[in-house]
Design an enzyme around this catalytic site. Structure first.
Site, PDB file in Angstrom:
ATOM      1  N   TRP A 100       0.824  -1.210   0.000  1.00  0.00           N
ATOM      2  CA  TRP A 100       0.000   0.000   0.000  1.00  0.00           C
ATOM      3  C   TRP A 100       0.851   1.250   0.000  1.00  0.00           C
ATOM      4  O   TRP A 100       0.546   2.224  -0.699  1.00  0.00           O
ATOM      5  CB  TRP A 100      -0.998  -0.028   1.170  1.00  0.00           C
ATOM      6  CG  TRP A 100      -1.862  -1.240   1.074  1.00  0.00           C
ATOM      7  CD1 TRP A 100      -1.860  -2.330   1.898  1.00  0.00           C
ATOM      8  CD2 TRP A 100      -2.810  -1.537   0.029  1.00  0.00           C
ATOM      9  NE1 TRP A 100      -2.749  -3.271   1.441  1.00  0.00           N
ATOM     10  CE2 TRP A 100      -3.346  -2.820   0.311  1.00  0.00           C
ATOM     11  CE3 TRP A 100      -3.259  -0.854  -1.095  1.00  0.00           C
ATOM     12  CZ2 TRP A 100      -4.304  -3.423  -0.505  1.00  0.00           C
ATOM     13  CZ3 TRP A 100      -4.212  -1.454  -1.907  1.00  0.00           C
ATOM     14  CH2 TRP A 100      -4.729  -2.721  -1.611  1.00  0.00           C
ATOM     15  N   ASP A 167      -1.895   6.731   6.372  1.00  0.00           N
ATOM     16  CA  ASP A 167      -2.945   5.835   5.890  1.00  0.00           C
ATOM     17  C   ASP A 167      -3.240   4.873   7.034  1.00  0.00           C
ATOM     18  O   ASP A 167      -2.465   3.956   7.301  1.00  0.00           O
ATOM     19  CB  ASP A 167      -2.464   5.088   4.648  1.00  0.00           C
ATOM     20  CG  ASP A 167      -3.479   4.051   4.169  1.00  0.00           C
ATOM     21  OD1 ASP A 167      -4.540   3.885   4.813  1.00  0.00           O
ATOM     22  OD2 ASP A 167      -3.213   3.402   3.137  1.00  0.00           O
ATOM     23  N   LYS A 191     -12.436  -1.907   7.386  1.00  0.00           N
ATOM     24  CA  LYS A 191     -11.797  -2.806   8.343  1.00  0.00           C
ATOM     25  C   LYS A 191     -12.333  -2.520   9.748  1.00  0.00           C
ATOM     26  O   LYS A 191     -13.045  -3.345  10.318  1.00  0.00           O
ATOM     27  CB  LYS A 191     -10.275  -2.682   8.259  1.00  0.00           C
ATOM     28  CG  LYS A 191      -9.702  -3.332   6.987  1.00  0.00           C
ATOM     29  CD  LYS A 191      -8.951  -2.344   6.169  1.00  0.00           C
ATOM     30  CE  LYS A 191      -8.162  -2.839   4.978  1.00  0.00           C
ATOM     31  NZ  LYS A 191      -8.482  -4.041   4.303  1.00  0.00           N
TER      32      LYS A 191
END
Lengths: 353, 353
Positions: A100, A167, A191
């Site tokens: 990511w 992030d 999540k």
């Protein structure tokens, strides 16, 4: 059928109480005669939902008036572009801890100059780089606080001079944050926050001044800040669900309580991994994630049996990402202790079999 | 409490049967032990949901293999930018029929050269311009097929040389379309398709070749086309709901049946407006929308009483947009005939009172 224990990396398990509440209001929200999905985003009932959801998240995190809270869409992947578009990247420093952050860095390089200030790529991202080479005058420093694929996590945010952009898609609301260290925090919801389809952005108001007027309207943070995230129709039902999740976290005792529970669950799993030669943890112990427990089997040919037998016990979503292989147990906020206990019991039995 | 009749412009009424089905599966989708909100977007159960939703929409519209179907986010407002970013705007022609097309045109002018090929602004957007001044070599021609605020609607799409781009947010799936006339159709979901939080894009595959490689990844249509709209986590639950709505439309008899029902409902309301001096329709009769019936009261001081008495009968969301004032009855696909009948009965009584 009974509910399964869902160890999937995301979209992930949600608290059963939250889904029950949504269910009870799906056709008729609190006597309005309409479900939340059917309500005008400019009507009072929905506006209160969005305002309360934001207020709860602010309170949980301790994000005061210095912060703007935005409800956006497009996931973290869209933030990979919006961050350098709005904050500038001349240059910007990225701590590269996995797939990511690599994607975030690549996006910065499309829009400006992104630099790797540190990387654990050489050891297949099994750790968090501690020595950072930061650029003088960087527009920002970017980290991915938790790495779902490799199962690593920053124990705490680094202290840097430039605004720290994080992030936090896979560990937001899992523990208290020292907000003073951050400039911008973003997170896809799917999540710890709620269902897929909404992206939370917390940005210091002073950073909003950087957004160039030439940006496309929807990609400019100012557009959304000026209109309380209702410049256009926000993703109303996902935001409602995030509000219910935030209320549930409050009822659990807030972020300190979530941190204790998450740490205890992770500890049980890592202890089981360390107790058996069959299980090989991927992350270095100091950087182990409390959200995603990633391990391989010393006998990789038994992986299929592991997953099949787990599924028979309704322990689902355990297959690891192809970058690491093996097993990944994602234990986000909503994973009940009983799920972790069931997994540990199974792992002990499987190792002995 | 009973369900209200929701005449709001969007997010709008959804079919009760659709919400009931979602409710029954919210905690446990078809015995999987997980709700749709909690499922991995890469797992088989969810992938089937998304595939089926797309297949149903393709079948309803008659969008064959020449078309790519994309599930995006960010609403029509994000498409205002993505269309010129991907297709180019050197120049691009816009038919200006209200607030939304004005915004789309403004965005094209940030990213290229947008031209007004026709406008009904001089008469407060009470009609659809018929004479268009099209540019030679335009990258595309853009229309807003239905105008929620002013209650006008293209009866059919214009025939033009350049690819026709249509913002169909407020009338998609309300009637059959002659797909041969279009190059790209986009729609936010929250009127006829489902809940807010997902944006449908249908684009001719040949147009995908125009997207510049320099675009931010998430803003490039190719990114999503190559990965079946799962480059990142799509808004899974909103997409599931759109699939249920599409199934419901099939069960109603498809788009031809929806068109008949929508036209009949609109006709009842316009007949009532035309029958009473109290009610003044905003749109020219030839261009009247079958989705949003917009009218003023000849005695504007009675508007408050109209809205209050309607609300007492659980007829909600009738306040007009500030640009026109008065009353707006939005009668999207999911509005039952009984709701329109109740509104007509009330309007007759109110006019006589």
């Amino acid at each position: 059928m009974t509910r399964a224990y869902n160890f999937g990396a995301g979209p992930a398990v949600m608290p059963e109480a939250v889904i029950e509440e949504a269910k009870a209001n799906l056709l008729d929200y609190q006597g309005t005669g309409l479900g939340v999905m059917e309500m005008s985003h400019r009507g009072k009932p929905y506006m209160e939902i969005q305002e309360q959801a934001g207020a709860r998240i602010r309170k949980l995190l301790g994000a005061d008036d210095a912060w703007e809270l935005l409800w956006l869409t497009g996931g973290a992947s869209t933030q990979f572009a919006m961050v350098p578009m709005n904050l500038g990247a001349k240059p910007a420093d990225y701590v590269v801890t996995g797939t990511w952050s690599e994607k975030a860095l690549a996006e910065a390089n499309k829009l400006g100059e992104g630099r790797a200030a540190g990387s654990s790529q050489a050891t297949n991202f099994d750790r968090i780089p501690k020595q950072l080479e930061l650029s003088a005058g960087a527009s920002f420093v970017h980290i991915t606080s938790n790495n779902t694929i490799y199962g690593t996590q920053f124990r705490e945010a680094p202290v840097v001079d430039a605004p720290l952009v994080c992030d936090a898609s896979s560990d937001i609301l899992s523990r208290p944050l020292d907000m003073a260290r951050y400039g911008l925090i973003y997170a896809g919801a799917q999540k710890n926050l709620g269902p897929a389809g909404v992206t939370l952005v917390l940005i210091r108001k002073e950073l909003l001044e950087r957004s160039p007027k030439t940006l496309p309207t929807m990609l400019n943070y100012q557009t959304h800040a000026k209109k309380d995230s209702a410049y256009n129709t926000p993703p109303t039902f996902p935001i409602y669900m995030v509000g219910l999740v935030a209320k549930w976290i409050e009822a659990q005792g807030g972020l300190a309580a979530m941190e204790r529970r998450n740490a205890a669950q992770a500890e049980k799993l890592y202890a089981c991994i360390d107790a058996h030669d069959l299980y090989l943890g991927h992350a270095q112990p100091a950087d182990r994630s409390h959200m995603n427990v990633v391990f391989n089997l010393a006998e990789p040919e038994r992986e299929g049996a592991f997953l099949a037998q787990a599924a028979e016990r309704r322990l689902l979503g355990l297959k690891g990402h192809r970058s690491v292989g093996g097993i990944r147990a994602s234990i986000y906020n909503a994973m009940p202790d009983a799920g972790v206990d069931a997994l540990v019991a199974f792992m002990n039995e499987f190792a002995a079999s």
